[in-house]
Design a protein around this motif. Structure first.
Motif, PDB file in Angstrom:
ATOM      1  N   TRP A   1      81.656  67.660 -18.708  1.00  0.00           N
ATOM      2  CA  TRP A   1      80.879  66.472 -19.017  1.00  0.00           C
ATOM      3  C   TRP A   1      80.972  65.440 -17.891  1.00  0.00           C
ATOM      4  CZ3 TRP A   1      77.509  67.460 -22.414  1.00  0.00           C
ATOM      5  CH2 TRP A   1      77.793  68.263 -23.513  1.00  0.00           C
ATOM      6  N   ARG A   2      82.131  65.310 -17.278  1.00  0.00           N
ATOM      7  CA  ARG A   2      82.264  64.368 -16.171  1.00  0.00           C
ATOM      8  C   ARG A   2      81.411  64.796 -14.983  1.00  0.00           C
ATOM      9  NH1 ARG A   2      88.873  63.564 -16.554  1.00  0.00           N
ATOM     10  NH2 ARG A   2      88.857  62.492 -18.583  1.00  0.00           N
ATOM     11  N   MET A   3      81.340  66.086 -14.732  1.00  0.00           N
ATOM     12  CA  MET A   3      80.485  66.565 -13.656  1.00  0.00           C
ATOM     13  C   MET A   3      79.015  66.381 -14.018  1.00  0.00           C
ATOM     14  SD  MET A   3      80.203  70.372 -12.036  1.00  0.00           S
ATOM     15  CE  MET A   3      79.465  70.988 -13.559  1.00  0.00           C
ATOM     16  N   SER A   4      78.685  66.541 -15.290  1.00  0.00           N
ATOM     17  CA  SER A   4      77.286  66.446 -15.717  1.00  0.00           C
ATOM     18  C   SER A   4      76.735  65.041 -15.524  1.00  0.00           C
ATOM     19  CB  SER A   4      77.163  66.854 -17.184  1.00  0.00           C
ATOM     20  OG  SER A   4      77.577  68.197 -17.373  1.00  0.00           O
ATOM     21  N   VAL A   5      77.533  64.006 -15.812  1.00  0.00           N
ATOM     22  CA  VAL A   5      77.012  62.647 -15.678  1.00  0.00           C
ATOM     23  C   VAL A   5      76.810  62.263 -14.220  1.00  0.00           C
ATOM     24  CG1 VAL A   5      78.054  61.902 -17.848  1.00  0.00           C
ATOM     25  CG2 VAL A   5      79.325  61.611 -15.719  1.00  0.00           C
ATOM     26  N   LEU A   6      77.438  62.990 -13.296  1.00  0.00           N
ATOM     27  CA  LEU A   6      77.285  62.683 -11.878  1.00  0.00           C
ATOM     28  C   LEU A   6      76.104  63.426 -11.253  1.00  0.00           C
ATOM     29  CD1 LEU A   6      78.605  61.044  -9.582  1.00  0.00           C
ATOM     30  CD2 LEU A   6      79.972  63.066  -9.030  1.00  0.00           C
ATOM     31  N   LEU A   7      75.607  64.454 -11.898  1.00  0.00           N
ATOM     32  CA  LEU A   7      74.526  65.256 -11.316  1.00  0.00           C
ATOM     33  C   LEU A   7      73.272  64.437 -10.983  1.00  0.00           C
ATOM     34  CD1 LEU A   7      74.696  68.652 -13.247  1.00  0.00           C
ATOM     35  CD2 LEU A   7      75.281  68.205 -10.855  1.00  0.00           C
ATOM     36  N   PRO A   8      72.804  63.512 -11.849  1.00  0.00           N
ATOM     37  CA  PRO A   8      71.606  62.746 -11.468  1.00  0.00           C
ATOM     38  C   PRO A   8      71.772  61.953 -10.178  1.00  0.00           C
ATOM     39  CG  PRO A   8      72.053  62.499 -13.806  1.00  0.00           C
ATOM     40  CD  PRO A   8      73.232  63.203 -13.217  1.00  0.00           C
ATOM     41  N   PHE A   9      73.001  61.554  -9.858  1.00  0.00           N
ATOM     42  CA  PHE A   9      73.217  60.758  -8.651  1.00  0.00           C
ATOM     43  C   PHE A   9      72.960  61.559  -7.386  1.00  0.00           C
ATOM     44  CE2 PHE A   9      76.288  59.422  -5.328  1.00  0.00           C
ATOM     45  CZ  PHE A   9      75.716  58.195  -5.025  1.00  0.00           C
ATOM     46  N   VAL A  10      73.227  62.861  -7.408  1.00  0.00           N
ATOM     47  CA  VAL A  10      73.059  63.679  -6.211  1.00  0.00           C
ATOM     48  C   VAL A  10      71.643  64.212  -6.061  1.00  0.00           C
ATOM     49  CG1 VAL A  10      75.487  64.332  -6.278  1.00  0.00           C
ATOM     50  CG2 VAL A  10      73.799  65.799  -7.382  1.00  0.00           C
ATOM     51  N   VAL A  11      70.776  63.957  -7.039  1.00  0.00           N
ATOM     52  CA  VAL A  11      69.384  64.381  -6.930  1.00  0.00           C
ATOM     53  C   VAL A  11      68.648  63.438  -5.989  1.00  0.00           C
ATOM     54  CG1 VAL A  11      67.243  64.804  -8.196  1.00  0.00           C
ATOM     55  CG2 VAL A  11      69.447  65.353  -9.248  1.00  0.00           C
ATOM     56  N   ALA A  12      67.850  63.983  -5.105  1.00  0.00           N
ATOM     57  CA  ALA A  12      67.116  63.173  -4.144  1.00  0.00           C
ATOM     58  C   ALA A  12      66.117  62.262  -4.851  1.00  0.00           C
ATOM     59  CB  ALA A  12      66.389  64.076  -3.142  1.00  0.00           C
ATOM     60  N   PRO A  13      65.904  61.038  -4.336  1.00  0.00           N
ATOM     61  CA  PRO A  13      64.931  60.128  -4.975  1.00  0.00           C
ATOM     62  C   PRO A  13      63.531  60.725  -5.079  1.00  0.00           C
ATOM     63  CG  PRO A  13      66.285  58.943  -3.389  1.00  0.00           C
ATOM     64  CD  PRO A  13      66.619  60.391  -3.231  1.00  0.00           C
ATOM     65  N   ALA A  14      63.122  61.535  -4.100  1.00  0.00           N
ATOM     66  CA  ALA A  14      61.797  62.152  -4.166  1.00  0.00           C
ATOM     67  C   ALA A  14      61.700  63.098  -5.363  1.00  0.00           C
ATOM     68  CB  ALA A  14      61.498  62.898  -2.871  1.00  0.00           C
ATOM     69  N   ALA A  15      62.765  63.849  -5.613  1.00  0.00           N
ATOM     70  CA  ALA A  15      62.767  64.743  -6.775  1.00  0.00           C
ATOM     71  C   ALA A  15      62.767  63.949  -8.074  1.00  0.00           C
ATOM     72  CB  ALA A  15      63.984  65.665  -6.713  1.00  0.00           C
ATOM     73  N   VAL A  16      63.494  62.839  -8.094  1.00  0.00           N
ATOM     74  CA  VAL A  16      63.495  61.987  -9.287  1.00  0.00           C
ATOM     75  C   VAL A  16      62.098  61.447  -9.555  1.00  0.00           C
ATOM     76  CG1 VAL A  16      64.433  59.867 -10.294  1.00  0.00           C
ATOM     77  CG2 VAL A  16      65.905  61.365  -8.946  1.00  0.00           C
ATOM     78  N   ALA A  17      61.376  61.047  -8.477  1.00  0.00           N
ATOM     79  CA  ALA A  17      60.018  60.540  -8.650  1.00  0.00           C
ATOM     80  C   ALA A  17      59.093  61.613  -9.196  1.00  0.00           C
ATOM     81  CB  ALA A  17      59.494  60.011  -7.318  1.00  0.00           C
ATOM     82  N   LEU A  18      59.272  62.855  -8.738  1.00  0.00           N
ATOM     83  CA  LEU A  18      58.438  63.942  -9.264  1.00  0.00           C
ATOM     84  C   LEU A  18      58.718  64.181 -10.740  1.00  0.00           C
ATOM     85  CD1 LEU A  18      58.594  66.513  -6.320  1.00  0.00           C
ATOM     86  CD2 LEU A  18      56.642  65.118  -7.020  1.00  0.00           C
ATOM     87  N   ILE A  19      60.001  64.146 -11.110  1.00  0.00           N
ATOM     88  CA  ILE A  19      60.365  64.367 -12.515  1.00  0.00           C
ATOM     89  C   ILE A  19      59.799  63.277 -13.409  1.00  0.00           C
ATOM     90  CG2 ILE A  19      62.293  64.502 -14.119  1.00  0.00           C
ATOM     91  CD1 ILE A  19      63.942  65.703 -11.805  1.00  0.00           C
ATOM     92  N   PHE A  20      60.042  62.034 -13.039  1.00  0.00           N
ATOM     93  CA  PHE A  20      59.604  60.931 -13.890  1.00  0.00           C
ATOM     94  C   PHE A  20      58.111  60.671 -13.765  1.00  0.00           C
ATOM     95  CE2 PHE A  20      64.082  60.292 -14.164  1.00  0.00           C
ATOM     96  CZ  PHE A  20      64.277  59.639 -15.366  1.00  0.00           C
ATOM     97  N   GLY A  21      57.480  61.151 -12.673  1.00  0.00           N
ATOM     98  CA  GLY A  21      56.029  61.069 -12.608  1.00  0.00           C
ATOM     99  C   GLY A  21      55.372  61.924 -13.673  1.00  0.00           C
ATOM    100  N   ASN A  22      56.001  63.067 -13.981  1.00  0.00           N
ATOM    101  CA  ASN A  22      55.495  63.909 -15.067  1.00  0.00           C
ATOM    102  C   ASN A  22      55.878  63.353 -16.445  1.00  0.00           C
ATOM    103  OD1 ASN A  22      54.297  65.863 -13.386  1.00  0.00           O
ATOM    104  ND2 ASN A  22      56.277  66.858 -13.053  1.00  0.00           N
ATOM    105  N   VAL A  23      57.036  62.713 -16.506  1.00  0.00           N
ATOM    106  CA  VAL A  23      57.450  62.147 -17.793  1.00  0.00           C
ATOM    107  C   VAL A  23      56.575  60.947 -18.160  1.00  0.00           C
ATOM    108  CG1 VAL A  23      59.339  60.990 -18.999  1.00  0.00           C
ATOM    109  CG2 VAL A  23      59.816  62.972 -17.561  1.00  0.00           C
ATOM    110  N   PHE A  24      56.287  60.080 -17.175  1.00  0.00           N
ATOM    111  CA  PHE A  24      55.520  58.859 -17.435  1.00  0.00           C
ATOM    112  C   PHE A  24      54.110  58.943 -16.849  1.00  0.00           C
ATOM    113  CE2 PHE A  24      59.968  57.386 -17.469  1.00  0.00           C
ATOM    114  CZ  PHE A  24      60.009  56.816 -18.732  1.00  0.00           C
ATOM    115  N   GLY A  25      53.523  60.110 -16.859  1.00  0.00           N
ATOM    116  CA  GLY A  25      52.144  60.235 -16.408  1.00  0.00           C
ATOM    117  C   GLY A  25      51.179  59.555 -17.359  1.00  0.00           C
TER     118      GLY A  25
END
Length: 341
Positions: free
Chosen positions: A141-165
């Motif tokens: 669980w401690r490793m899981s909460v840190l995973l979003p931090f290592v994701v590139a901002p461009a990938a985050v934008a792609l993910i949330f672009g589909n979530v908030f389209g």
């Protein structure tokens, strides 16, 4: 008798001068010993500064020099292609403060900052409190909460672009499935701020939670045992023991979240394909406005003035945050003393 005394004197002279405790040290040995003592004192005083000097040298090179040079550029007419022009004084600051797009960007920055930093710190505190309990698979669980931090901002934008389209986004599909109207995430001001703040919170909440967790694990366990014996539940222990004892860490995370929230750039920049912060600049932040002045308008003088205004705003908010945190801590301390009396 005289001959005997003479013999005694001659024997004493053979070994040189004597003292009650032994032979006297040579003057060269005295000087070497004093030199060693001075070197030891100098080493004790200077060594700490030598060890920390690389940080300060690097900070002067990549921190203070750009800051000072930006101040120099901000008081000149300075084009991206033409270079340095005439000295203009505070004219660039006046032009920025008279620009309505600056005030629009300032409002957007504060709105996104409040929607991201405050929930981020509160959720991170709650996550850290959960991770500090006897959970199964705590390492996972401690490793899981840190995973979003290592994701590139461009990938985050792609993910949330589909979530908030606006048309085919996941959130709008759910809203339409339950009979509600879809939300125009890229058009409505508040909706776009919520979407961008969600991106920021998703990336940084786990990182701050691990910082809080490290501070919580330094709290002595016997304090919790004593509180449990007195009848305090887990929530009461968390509020009355954990949070006050990690107050310096809370102040640190609050200040860093303030600095990051007021400098937000990647998330709103990637949320908009045009790069201006929406069709009506409804989520253009100060850093995006600065980027537009520098790279589209090509006016580095005004861009540098915006950078210095943003720096002063960040310093003001950081100082207010620190003073408010210390004030809250002192009021709690006075409350405990009054209750004890």
């Amino acid at each position: 008798m005289e001959a005997g005394s003479t013999a005694v004197k001659s024997v004493g002279d053979v070994g040189g001068p004597t003292s009650p405790t032994g032979p006297r040290p040579d003057s060269a040995d005295v000087r070497r010993s004093a030199w060693r003592r001075r070197l030891s004192r100098l080493d004790t005083v200077v060594s700490p500064y030598v060890f920390v000097s690389p940080f300060f040298l690097l900070f002067l090179l990549v921190g203070m020099f750009p800051l000072g040079y930006t101040a120099w550029v901000s008081v000149h007419q300075w084009g991206l292609l033409s270079g340095q022009g005439e000295f203009s004084g505070l004219d660039n600051y006046r032009r920025v403060l008279e620009d309505r797009y600056f005030w629009n960007a300032l409002r957007n920055t504060f709105s996104i900052f409040l929607l991201s930093s405050i929930p981020q710190v509160l959720i991170a505190l709650g996550l850290a409190g959960l991770l500090d309990t006897q959970l199964r698979f705590r390492g996972f669980w401690r490793m899981s909460v840190l995973l979003p931090f290592v994701v590139a901002p461009a990938a985050v934008a792609l993910i949330f672009g589909n979530v908030f389209g606006d048309r085919y986004g996941l959130v709008n599909e759910i809203l339409q499935g339950i009979g509600l109207e879809p939300i125009r995430w890229h058009v409505d001001t508040l909706a776009s701020h919520v979407a961008i703040a969600s991106m920021v919170n998703w990336r940084w909440t786990g990182y701050n939670a691990l910082i809080f967790l490290a501070a919580m694990q330094a709290v002595p366990r016997d304090v919790y045992e004593s509180a449990a014996l007195d009848g305090a539940g887990r929530v009461r222990q968390f509020v009355s023991i954990t949070v006050p004892m990690i107050r310096p860490t809370v102040i640190f995370v609050g200040i860093t979240s303030t600095i990051g929230g007021l400098q937000i750039f990647a998330e709103p920049r990637l949320f908009d394909t045009a790069g201006l912060g929406g069709s009506d600049r409804q989520y253009q932040t100060l850093t995006m406005y600065l980027w537009e002045l520098g790279w589209r308008v090509r006016d580095l003088g005004m861009a540098s003035a915006v950078a210095w205004l943003l720096f002063l705003i960040i310093v003001t908010f950081a100082v207010l945050n620190l003073l408010a945190s210390r004030r809250a801590g002192s009021l709690k301390g006075l409350g405990r003393k009054g209750a004890a009396r």
